[in-house]
Design a protein around this motif. Structure first.
Motif, PDB file in Angstrom:
ATOM      1  N   ALA A   7     -16.960 -23.180 -31.321  1.00  0.00           N
ATOM      2  CA  ALA A   7     -17.363 -22.686 -32.636  1.00  0.00           C
ATOM      3  C   ALA A   7     -17.482 -22.952 -33.954  1.00  0.00           C
ATOM      4  CB  ALA A   7     -16.510 -21.055 -32.485  1.00  0.00           C
ATOM      5  N   ARG A   8     -16.423 -24.424 -33.826  1.00  0.00           N
ATOM      6  CA  ARG A   8     -16.781 -25.086 -34.738  1.00  0.00           C
ATOM      7  C   ARG A   8     -18.205 -25.690 -35.633  1.00  0.00           C
ATOM      8  NH1 ARG A   8     -10.856 -28.070 -32.964  1.00  0.00           N
ATOM      9  NH2 ARG A   8      -9.206 -26.181 -32.387  1.00  0.00           N
ATOM     10  N   ARG A   9     -18.723 -26.077 -34.557  1.00  0.00           N
ATOM     11  CA  ARG A   9     -19.998 -26.425 -34.840  1.00  0.00           C
ATOM     12  C   ARG A   9     -21.141 -25.163 -34.326  1.00  0.00           C
ATOM     13  NH1 ARG A   9     -17.284 -30.829 -33.025  1.00  0.00           N
ATOM     14  NH2 ARG A   9     -17.408 -32.812 -34.454  1.00  0.00           N
ATOM     15  N   PRO A  10     -21.125 -23.796 -35.459  1.00  0.00           N
ATOM     16  CA  PRO A  10     -21.513 -22.967 -35.174  1.00  0.00           C
ATOM     17  C   PRO A  10     -23.266 -23.206 -35.443  1.00  0.00           C
ATOM     18  CG  PRO A  10     -20.886 -22.672 -37.082  1.00  0.00           C
ATOM     19  CD  PRO A  10     -20.506 -23.952 -36.321  1.00  0.00           C
ATOM     20  N   ALA A  11     -24.497 -22.496 -34.632  1.00  0.00           N
ATOM     21  CA  ALA A  11     -25.399 -22.099 -34.605  1.00  0.00           C
ATOM     22  C   ALA A  11     -25.968 -21.774 -36.063  1.00  0.00           C
ATOM     23  CB  ALA A  11     -26.631 -21.925 -33.019  1.00  0.00           C
TER      24      ALA A  11
ATOM     25  N   ARG B  61     -32.121 -27.518 -29.343  1.00  0.00           N
ATOM     26  CA  ARG B  61     -30.934 -27.972 -30.001  1.00  0.00           C
ATOM     27  C   ARG B  61     -29.167 -27.390 -29.513  1.00  0.00           C
ATOM     28  NH1 ARG B  61     -30.236 -32.365 -33.752  1.00  0.00           N
ATOM     29  NH2 ARG B  61     -32.143 -32.725 -34.449  1.00  0.00           N
ATOM     30  N   PHE B  62     -29.396 -26.320 -28.295  1.00  0.00           N
ATOM     31  CA  PHE B  62     -28.516 -25.792 -27.387  1.00  0.00           C
ATOM     32  C   PHE B  62     -28.415 -26.595 -26.288  1.00  0.00           C
ATOM     33  CE2 PHE B  62     -29.052 -20.994 -28.921  1.00  0.00           C
ATOM     34  CZ  PHE B  62     -27.487 -20.468 -29.317  1.00  0.00           C
TER      35      PHE B  62
ATOM     36  N   PHE C 102     -23.453 -25.093 -27.106  1.00  0.00           N
ATOM     37  CA  PHE C 102     -23.195 -25.602 -28.230  1.00  0.00           C
ATOM     38  C   PHE C 102     -24.027 -26.443 -29.104  1.00  0.00           C
ATOM     39  CE2 PHE C 102     -23.231 -30.107 -25.767  1.00  0.00           C
ATOM     40  CZ  PHE C 102     -23.480 -30.481 -26.812  1.00  0.00           C
ATOM     41  N   TRP C 103     -24.246 -26.109 -30.158  1.00  0.00           N
ATOM     42  CA  TRP C 103     -25.233 -26.741 -31.115  1.00  0.00           C
ATOM     43  C   TRP C 103     -25.561 -27.873 -30.946  1.00  0.00           C
ATOM     44  CZ3 TRP C 103     -29.766 -23.792 -32.157  1.00  0.00           C
ATOM     45  CH2 TRP C 103     -30.296 -24.032 -33.158  1.00  0.00           C
TER      46      TRP C 103
ATOM     47  N   LEU D   3     -27.089 -11.020 -18.049  1.00  0.00           N
ATOM     48  CA  LEU D   3     -27.969 -11.474 -18.970  1.00  0.00           C
ATOM     49  C   LEU D   3     -27.756 -13.191 -19.577  1.00  0.00           C
ATOM     50  CD1 LEU D   3     -29.829 -11.529 -21.203  1.00  0.00           C
ATOM     51  CD2 LEU D   3     -28.771 -10.160 -22.330  1.00  0.00           C
ATOM     52  N   ARG D   4     -26.336 -12.955 -19.504  1.00  0.00           N
ATOM     53  CA  ARG D   4     -26.162 -13.978 -20.143  1.00  0.00           C
ATOM     54  C   ARG D   4     -25.598 -15.450 -19.224  1.00  0.00           C
ATOM     55  NH1 ARG D   4     -19.648 -14.383 -19.675  1.00  0.00           N
ATOM     56  NH2 ARG D   4     -20.480 -14.440 -16.883  1.00  0.00           N
ATOM     57  N   ASP D   5     -25.581 -14.961 -18.084  1.00  0.00           N
ATOM     58  CA  ASP D   5     -25.959 -16.004 -16.697  1.00  0.00           C
ATOM     59  C   ASP D   5     -27.133 -16.843 -16.852  1.00  0.00           C
ATOM     60  OD1 ASP D   5     -23.204 -15.967 -16.366  1.00  0.00           O
ATOM     61  OD2 ASP D   5     -23.338 -14.810 -14.534  1.00  0.00           O
ATOM     62  N   ARG D   6     -28.095 -15.504 -16.522  1.00  0.00           N
ATOM     63  CA  ARG D   6     -29.484 -15.800 -16.730  1.00  0.00           C
ATOM     64  C   ARG D   6     -30.159 -17.105 -17.839  1.00  0.00           C
ATOM     65  NH1 ARG D   6     -31.920 -11.057 -13.532  1.00  0.00           N
ATOM     66  NH2 ARG D   6     -31.070 -11.949 -11.022  1.00  0.00           N
ATOM     67  N   LEU D   7     -29.404 -16.582 -19.371  1.00  0.00           N
ATOM     68  CA  LEU D   7     -29.662 -17.266 -20.152  1.00  0.00           C
ATOM     69  C   LEU D   7     -29.313 -18.727 -20.308  1.00  0.00           C
ATOM     70  CD1 LEU D   7     -31.067 -16.547 -22.806  1.00  0.00           C
ATOM     71  CD2 LEU D   7     -28.630 -16.164 -23.902  1.00  0.00           C
ATOM     72  N   ARG D   8     -27.770 -18.899 -19.810  1.00  0.00           N
ATOM     73  CA  ARG D   8     -27.214 -20.064 -20.044  1.00  0.00           C
ATOM     74  C   ARG D   8     -28.547 -20.840 -18.782  1.00  0.00           C
ATOM     75  NH1 ARG D   8     -22.202 -21.039 -21.211  1.00  0.00           N
ATOM     76  NH2 ARG D   8     -21.172 -22.684 -19.283  1.00  0.00           N
ATOM     77  N   ASP D   9     -28.296 -20.627 -17.920  1.00  0.00           N
ATOM     78  CA  ASP D   9     -29.240 -21.006 -16.931  1.00  0.00           C
ATOM     79  C   ASP D   9     -30.554 -21.886 -17.567  1.00  0.00           C
ATOM     80  OD1 ASP D   9     -27.488 -21.175 -14.709  1.00  0.00           O
ATOM     81  OD2 ASP D   9     -28.554 -19.481 -14.465  1.00  0.00           O
ATOM     82  N   TYR D  10     -30.890 -20.945 -18.591  1.00  0.00           N
ATOM     83  CA  TYR D  10     -32.433 -21.303 -19.413  1.00  0.00           C
ATOM     84  C   TYR D  10     -31.929 -22.059 -20.159  1.00  0.00           C
ATOM     85  CZ  TYR D  10     -36.339 -20.891 -22.066  1.00  0.00           C
ATOM     86  OH  TYR D  10     -38.131 -21.149 -22.519  1.00  0.00           O
ATOM     87  N   VAL D  11     -30.889 -22.675 -20.897  1.00  0.00           N
ATOM     88  CA  VAL D  11     -30.325 -23.476 -21.877  1.00  0.00           C
ATOM     89  C   VAL D  11     -30.012 -24.309 -20.922  1.00  0.00           C
ATOM     90  CG1 VAL D  11     -28.098 -24.303 -22.737  1.00  0.00           C
ATOM     91  CG2 VAL D  11     -29.461 -22.081 -23.461  1.00  0.00           C
ATOM     92  N   ARG D  12     -29.398 -24.709 -19.663  1.00  0.00           N
ATOM     93  CA  ARG D  12     -28.992 -25.949 -18.534  1.00  0.00           C
ATOM     94  C   ARG D  12     -30.689 -26.520 -19.032  1.00  0.00           C
ATOM     95  NH1 ARG D  12     -25.105 -22.925 -16.243  1.00  0.00           N
ATOM     96  NH2 ARG D  12     -23.164 -23.137 -16.410  1.00  0.00           N
TER      97      ARG D  12
END
Length: 205
Positions: free
Chosen positions: A19-23, A147-148, A160-161, A77-86
């Motif tokens: 959170a110290r480098r927020p999007a 950037r994610f 992180f961003w 929703l969170r876990d599928r979104l995290r998979d998308y980021v990966r």
């Protein structure tokens, strides 16, 4: 949008490393939601109904919050979104995320200056899905979604961003997760280094 700020971290030291480098802008809420998972020093915000309500009250307009919201819906929703980021995501991954996002109610708001904004509505789940969908579409379109990143420290895996100019960041905080990752790698490849005092400190992204 007015949300409660109770229990929010008040100092830089209290904030999670990611959170110290927020999007920026609307993506900040997406990042906060992505990082509701369990990691060292932090329990899953959607582990049960009580903790889910606490997170929702802090981030979602009060009018949208239903007392019987199912935490499993948010975890999915969170876990599928995290998979998308990966990434890289497959067609099946994208299809699952699309189905999980559903069809949140979004309206178009045009300002007097001609600026257009997608506005979320509906229940808490619909409102959050709408915010994520709107931010996702815009960020993918302008390329900023790249950037994610997922922190390369396996014990953390925060989203992180990446603020590096060339997009080469690997850790949410090089001085914390980056250093821990390299120390573990050093100990694994140098078994004679038994104590922390034998392990050098590393720097870098």
């Amino acid at each position: 949008m007015t949300v409660s700020t109770a229990h929010q971290p008040e100092t830089e030291e209290d904030r999670p490393a990611w959170a110290r480098r927020p999007a920026p802008g609307r993506l900040a809420l997406v990042q906060q939601f992505l990082n509701t998972h369990a990691y060292p020093g932090h329990d899953d915000d959607f582990a049960c109904a009580a903790t889910a309500q606490t997170w929702l009250r802090q981030h979602i307009p009060a009018a949208q919050i239903a007392p019987d919201a199912d935490p499993a819906d948010y975890r999915r929703l969170r876990d599928r979104l995290r998979d998308y980021v990966r990434g890289p995501s497959t067609l099946a991954d994208s299809t699952r995320l699309t189905r999980t996002l559903g069809h949140p109610p979004l309206t178009v708001d045009m300002s007097a200056t001609g600026d257009i904004t997608l506005v979320s509505a509906g229940s808490a789940t619909e409102w959050l899905s709408g915010e994520i969908a709107a931010a996702l579409v815009l960020a993918v379109a302008d390329g900023s979604w790249r950037r994610f990143k997922t922190c390369a420290n396996d014990e953390c895996q925060a989203i992180f961003w990446d603020q590096t100019k060339n997009g080469s960041g690997r850790f949410c905080t090089p001085e914390i997760c980056g250093n821990r990752f390299r120390q573990r790698h050093f100990r694994a490849t140098h078994p004679q280094a038994k104590t922390a005092g034998d392990t050098p400190s590393f720097r870098g992204a």
